[in-house]
Design a protein around this motif. Structure first.
Motif, short mmCIF file in Angstrom:
data_model
loop_
_atom_site.label_atom_id
_atom_site.label_comp_id
_atom_site.label_asym_id
_atom_site.label_seq_id
_atom_site.Cartn_x
_atom_site.Cartn_y
_atom_site.Cartn_z
N ASN A 15 56.59 38.19 28.61
CA ASN A 15 56.59 38.32 29.94
C ASN A 15 56.06 36.89 29.94
OD1 ASN A 15 55.61 38.71 32.73
ND2 ASN A 15 53.77 37.89 32.10
N THR A 16 56.40 35.96 30.93
CA THR A 16 56.39 34.17 30.97
C THR A 16 55.24 34.13 32.27
OG1 THR A 16 58.11 34.45 31.83
CG2 THR A 16 58.24 33.18 29.24
N GLY A 17 55.44 35.40 33.41
CA GLY A 17 54.76 35.12 34.46
C GLY A 17 53.31 35.27 34.80
N LYS A 18 52.31 34.82 35.59
CA LYS A 18 51.10 35.03 35.82
C LYS A 18 50.49 36.24 35.73
CE LYS A 18 47.15 32.88 37.38
NZ LYS A 18 46.45 31.69 38.14
N VAL A 19 50.31 37.10 34.96
CA VAL A 19 49.03 38.75 35.28
C VAL A 19 47.90 37.48 36.34
CG1 VAL A 19 48.82 40.36 34.69
CG2 VAL A 19 50.19 39.10 33.46
N LYS A 20 48.62 38.59 37.70
CA LYS A 20 46.95 38.22 38.65
C LYS A 20 46.68 39.49 38.98
CE LYS A 20 46.01 34.62 41.95
NZ LYS A 20 45.76 33.93 42.57
N VAL A 21 45.41 39.79 39.64
CA VAL A 21 45.28 41.16 40.58
C VAL A 21 43.94 40.22 41.36
CG1 VAL A 21 43.83 42.33 41.13
CG2 VAL A 21 45.71 42.18 39.03
N ASP A 22 44.46 40.06 42.55
CA ASP A 22 42.86 39.74 43.65
C ASP A 22 42.90 40.71 44.75
OD1 ASP A 22 41.36 38.65 44.76
OD2 ASP A 22 42.17 37.03 45.25
N GLN A 23 41.96 41.56 43.63
CA GLN A 23 41.42 43.00 44.84
C GLN A 23 40.57 43.37 45.55
OE1 GLN A 23 44.15 45.17 44.56
NE2 GLN A 23 42.95 46.72 46.08
N THR A 24 40.19 43.80 46.44
CA THR A 24 39.16 44.63 47.00
C THR A 24 39.92 46.09 47.65
OG1 THR A 24 38.96 42.22 48.20
CG2 THR A 24 37.79 44.53 49.39
N ASN A 25 39.01 46.50 47.33
CA ASN A 25 39.48 48.19 47.63
C ASN A 25 38.37 49.12 48.11
OD1 ASN A 25 39.72 51.40 47.67
ND2 ASN A 25 41.10 50.73 45.47
N SER A 64 36.68 42.61 44.46
CA SER A 64 35.93 42.85 44.57
C SER A 64 35.57 44.75 44.86
CB SER A 64 34.98 42.84 45.29
OG SER A 64 36.88 42.53 46.58
N ILE A 65 35.77 45.16 44.28
CA ILE A 65 36.16 47.16 44.12
C ILE A 65 34.65 47.41 44.26
CG2 ILE A 65 37.41 49.31 43.90
CD1 ILE A 65 38.89 47.46 41.71
N THR A 66 34.77 48.17 45.90
CA THR A 66 32.88 49.04 46.16
C THR A 66 33.81 50.34 45.92
OG1 THR A 66 31.50 46.52 46.57
CG2 THR A 66 31.30 48.92 47.34
N SER A 67 33.18 51.82 45.60
CA SER A 67 33.46 53.27 45.40
C SER A 67 32.25 53.54 45.50
CB SER A 67 34.68 53.02 45.11
OG SER A 67 34.33 54.67 44.87
N ALA A 68 32.04 54.78 46.53
CA ALA A 68 31.02 55.52 45.94
C ALA A 68 31.15 56.82 44.92
CB ALA A 68 30.68 56.65 47.18
N THR A 69 32.48 56.46 44.01
CA THR A 69 32.24 56.80 43.03
C THR A 69 32.84 56.45 42.07
OG1 THR A 69 34.99 57.47 43.38
CG2 THR A 69 34.11 59.01 44.89
N ALA A 70 33.19 57.02 40.54
CA ALA A 70 33.32 56.28 39.66
C ALA A 70 35.09 56.00 38.95
CB ALA A 70 32.05 56.90 38.19
N THR A 71 35.56 56.84 39.95
CA THR A 71 36.97 56.91 39.00
C THR A 71 37.73 55.48 40.24
OG1 THR A 71 37.19 58.57 41.02
CG2 THR A 71 36.54 59.29 39.23
N VAL A 72 37.00 54.45 40.14
CA VAL A 72 38.35 53.30 41.30
C VAL A 72 37.09 52.76 40.16
CG1 VAL A 72 38.34 51.86 43.00
CG2 VAL A 72 37.54 54.07 43.31
N LEU A 73 38.73 51.43 39.07
CA LEU A 73 38.31 50.74 38.34
C LEU A 73 39.61 49.88 38.59
CD1 LEU A 73 40.40 51.55 35.41
CD2 LEU A 73 38.20 53.03 35.34
N ALA A 74 39.63 49.07 37.46
CA ALA A 74 40.64 48.03 37.39
C ALA A 74 40.78 47.35 35.83
CB ALA A 74 40.39 46.08 38.01
N GLY A 75 42.03 48.03 35.90
CA GLY A 75 42.16 47.62 33.95
C GLY A 75 43.90 46.03 34.85
N VAL A 76 43.34 45.42 34.42
CA VAL A 76 44.17 44.21 33.67
C VAL A 76 43.90 43.37 32.40
CG1 VAL A 76 44.75 41.94 34.84
CG2 VAL A 76 43.15 43.28 36.23
N GLY A 77 45.52 43.61 31.67
CA GLY A 77 46.18 43.24 30.08
C GLY A 77 46.90 42.31 30.48
#
Length: 199
Positions: A15-25, A64-77
């Motif tokens: 992969n040569t492209g930028k790996v980018k996440v800008d997430q609000t959930n 800037s993920i905000t959730s009442a449950t622990a099942t919301v997460l972000a994994g970026v690699g």
């Protein structure tokens, strides 16, 4: 290159492209898994092989993920966003110029040059196998050298992480390492029993 894989081989990709996440959930049960090669390695298969891949793009996450449950997460690699099952993951390299992450939310966000989050780490010291090499300190040093910032212990810790004292022990052991945090994935049920009261 691949969003989600199960019992799949992904070999020799670049992969040569930028790996980018800008997430609000503000949802209640979604994972954001993004990577240069494979976003998510599914639990339905243990014969996955992600090897000999290269990420040359920068890795960046703003969450800037905000959730009442622990099942919301972000994994970026750079190579894999999130790994759940065991498999073969070898000779993967990140050569991107920068890896950056910021999190202003309440849900976890994991960012790494190779893996964002790997749920398959076994730390023998935490499973009662203190005579084996994989102590928390050694595992933390190896993880940090490989670009990992967080280790999530597998659910076979002994004693089970089902009480305040053991959870504090895990947190304190993590503070002795070169990584940012040591977490435990299990212990939601007393004594690791699925039919016991949830704590």
């Amino acid at each position: 290159i691949a969003g989600t894989i199960s019992n799949t081989e992904v070999l020799g990709c670049t992969n040569t492209g930028k790996v980018k996440v800008d997430q609000t959930n503000t949802g209640t049960g979604s994972w954001i898994t993004v990577a240069g090669i494979v976003g998510f390695v599914d639990t339905k298969g243990s014969s996955n092989n992600v090897s000999d891949n290269i990420n040359k793009g920068d890795v960046e996450s703003k969450s800037s993920i905000t959730s009442a449950t622990a099942t919301v997460l972000a994994g970026v690699g750079g190579i894999i966003g999130v790994i759940l099952p065991a498999g073969t993951y070898s000779n993967n390299v990140n050569t991107g110029a920068s890896i950056s992450g910021s999190n202003t939310g309440t849900s976890p966000c994991y960012v790494g040059g190779v893996f964002g989050l790997d749920y398959t780490v076994a730390v023998n010291e935490m499973t009662g196998n203190v005579c084996k090499e994989a102590s928390v300190s050694a595992s933390g040093s190896a993880a940090a050298a490989g670009g990992f910032t967080t280790i999530v212990l597998m659910g076979n810790t002994k004693p089970a992480t089902d009480n305040e004292e053991t959870i504090k022990y895990v947190i304190n052991k993590g503070k002795e390492t070169d990584i940012n945090s040591l977490l435990s994935d299990y212990g939601n049920n007393k004594g690791e029993q699925s039919d016991d009261e949830v704590i």
